[in-house]
Design a protein around this motif. Structure first.
Motif: not given
Length: 85
Positions: A31-39, A52-58, A60-67
């Motif tokens: 898992l890349n760092p993004t997928a690892a963070s989600v897991l 998803a909200t946590a991804l937007t803090g880590e 530069d991604v919009a909430l919809e894309e993060a979801e």
């Protein structure tokens, strides 16, 4: 109920993210760092929306894309039968 790794699935951090090993089949996934963070967020009991909200803090991604990313990652983990919820 929180998401958990299925019995027989091991997780370890790597230089590039996280690796999952299914001891039953011998298959492994990286898992890349993004997928690892989600897991990790989901395993800690956070909802998909919170992950998803946590991804937007880590990143530069919009909430919809993060979801969408969280839903895709979760779907792939379920399809591979690596997690149980």
């Amino acid at each position: 109920m929180a998401l958990t790794l299925r019995s027989g699935v091991l997780m370890t951090d790597t230089e590039y993210g996280t690796a999952l090993l299914d001891q039953r089949s011998g298959e492994y996934w990286t898992l890349n760092p993004t997928a690892a963070s989600v897991l990790r967020a989901l395993l800690e009991g956070r909802s998909a929306r919170q992950a998803a909200t946590a991804l937007t803090g880590e990143y530069d991604v919009a909430l919809e894309e993060a979801e969408e990313d969280v839903a895709r990652i979760l779907g792939e983990l379920r399809d591979a039968r690596l997690v149980a919820d």
